[in-house]
Design a protein around this motif. Structure first.
Motif, mmCIF file in Angstrom:
data_model
loop_
_atom_site.group_PDB
_atom_site.id
_atom_site.type_symbol
_atom_site.label_atom_id
_atom_site.label_comp_id
_atom_site.label_asym_id
_atom_site.label_seq_id
_atom_site.Cartn_x
_atom_site.Cartn_y
_atom_site.Cartn_z
ATOM 1 N N LYS A 210 0.809 -1.213 0.000
ATOM 2 C CA LYS A 210 0.000 0.000 0.000
ATOM 3 C C LYS A 210 0.849 1.272 0.000
ATOM 4 N N SER A 259 -1.536 4.632 2.526
ATOM 5 C CA SER A 259 -2.921 4.624 2.076
ATOM 6 C C SER A 259 -3.894 4.577 3.252
ATOM 7 N N VAL A 261 -7.993 4.038 3.133
ATOM 8 C CA VAL A 261 -9.157 3.840 2.285
ATOM 9 C C VAL A 261 -10.310 3.336 3.140
ATOM 10 N N SER A 265 -15.570 2.528 0.284
ATOM 11 C CA SER A 265 -15.250 3.460 -0.794
ATOM 12 C C SER A 265 -13.796 3.295 -1.200
ATOM 13 N N ASP A 266 -13.502 3.579 -2.458
ATOM 14 C CA ASP A 266 -12.127 3.513 -2.941
ATOM 15 C C ASP A 266 -11.421 4.857 -2.823
ATOM 16 N N LYS A 267 -12.091 5.856 -2.297
ATOM 17 C CA LYS A 267 -11.515 7.187 -2.221
ATOM 18 C C LYS A 267 -10.447 7.242 -1.140
ATOM 19 N N ASP A 268 -9.289 7.793 -1.503
ATOM 20 C CA ASP A 268 -8.190 7.860 -0.547
ATOM 21 C C ASP A 268 -8.434 8.968 0.464
ATOM 22 N N GLN A 276 -5.538 9.090 -5.312
ATOM 23 C CA GLN A 276 -6.656 8.216 -5.624
ATOM 24 C C GLN A 276 -6.636 6.906 -4.846
ATOM 25 N N SER A 277 -5.480 6.290 -4.720
ATOM 26 C CA SER A 277 -5.424 5.000 -4.030
ATOM 27 C C SER A 277 -4.379 4.998 -2.926
#
Length: 364
Positions: A210, A259, A261, A265-268, A276-277
């Protein structure tokens, strides 16, 4: 460093409560409890006078909070300077004379008492480090770490690629002076003081899927490796969450990577604009300046500025951000319930946070 004299029998045992290590549990038990969405005030006596302690988020009754206090109250005659609660239901305590005590579950070797001792329900002196003066400790899910006055780093427990049931010196850092260690879910970070006694370097190793190691890749590093992006930065403090990290520089700037997350949700939620990730290399948090304290929960971050303002951001479930809701925060938001307080201590757990503030003398 000479160990200070022990106080006479019956002297007060002072405990500094610390939930700074990131992962207290991956499982929620039946006795889990939400303390509050906003800060709840408690008072305590400490070595600096009367303080107010504010706590918010989720604590684990029977696994973390009440059971966390009771065992160490039974170490009579031993002045405890710091207690750290960890991820795999194990704990560690540090006395003022540099001795380390452990208790809890230890099936993965995280107690450091040897392969024959799987757990213990009372604090046990870590005999293998008895001749060392331990200055700082960190507790993760299945690992524990200790820094000595000589600048040595000892590590034990189970990582993604190694297992050790007794404290083992990190040979790769021999000859370097370790000042601080921070454990994540399956990674380790060490703050090293250079020979000039001024400069510092940050080394990380372990799982990197990550971006939590800060080396610009997602690969695993099995040996301590310097973070090249921080070579020209003088770091004063390091903190680690599950898979994200934060450091404070001598310019009082907060730098982060890895990271955060939300499970839904995939939003960072790391706080770096445009991410984004995950962030593979250290980046400044642009909205925060003059940072003096920082701590990482499992999936959130807390920072305190010179003015005493407390900011939180990240995954907001269980009210762990202290904003009165369960909503996530993609950037630092001030905890307004503490806007009139002067914060002296800061600590973050899995999904709860605790700060100690100066008593203002009022009855409110």
């Amino acid at each position: 460093m000479e160990a200070p004299d022990l106080p006479a029998e019956g002297d007060t045992i002072e405990q500094q409560i610390a939930f700074a290590d990131p992962v207290q549990s991956q499982q929620a038990g039946e006795d889990d409890q939400n303390v509050d969405f906003a800060a709840e005030r408690k008072e305590r006596e400490s070595g600096w006078g009367l303080e107010q302690a504010y706590v918010w988020g989720k604590v684990m009754r029977g696994r973390g909070y009440p059971a966390y206090f009771r065992p160490f109250e039974e170490v009579r005659g031993i002045p405890i300077r710091k207690v750290v609660a960890g991820g795999g239901y194990h704990w560690a305590a540090l006395s003022i004379n540099g001795q380390m005590y452990v208790c809890g579950q230890g099936e993965d070797g995280q107690l450091g008492l040897g392969a024959d001792i799987g757990s213990c329900d009372r604090p046990v002196l870590l005999g293998t480090l008895q001749n060392k003066f331990v200055t700082q400790i960190s507790v993760g899910v299945a690992q524990t770490a200790a820094v000595t006055a000589e600048g040595e780093l000892y590590l034990w427990g189970t990582s993604s690629f190694d297992s050790q049931s007794v404290p083992r010196l990190v040979d790769a850092l021999k000859g370097k002076r370790v000042e601080q260690v921070a454990l994540g879910l399956y990674h380790v970070a060490a703050l090293i003081r250079e020979a000039d006694e001024v400069s510092t370097r940050v080394y990380t190793w372990g799982r990197g899927d990550k971006g939590q190691l800060g080396h610009g890749t997602r690969r695993e590093y099995r040996k301590p490796t310097i973070i090249e992006a921080l070579k020209k930065v003088n770091v004063l403090h390091i903190a680690s969450g599950e898979v994200h990290m934060a450091v404070i520089t001598d310019k009082n700037r907060l730098i982060m990577w890895g990271s955060i997350v939300s499970p839904d949700s995939d939003k960072d939620l790391l706080g770096v604009p445009g991410s984004q990730s995950c962030i593979l290399k250290p980046k400044k948090i642009p909205r925060l300046k003059n940072v003096t304290m920082a701590a990482c929960g499992a999936r959130y971050t807390v920072a305190v500025t010179k003015s005493g303002a407390v900011f939180t951001w990240g995954y907001g479930n269980y009210g762990c951000l202290g904003h009165g809701t369960r909503e996530n925060a993609v950037a630092p938001l001030r905890v307004h319930a503490l806007r009139r307080e002067v914060v002296k201590e800061l600590s973050a757990g899995l999904y709860h946070c605790l700060v100690a503030t100066e008593m203002d003398g009022s009855d409110e």
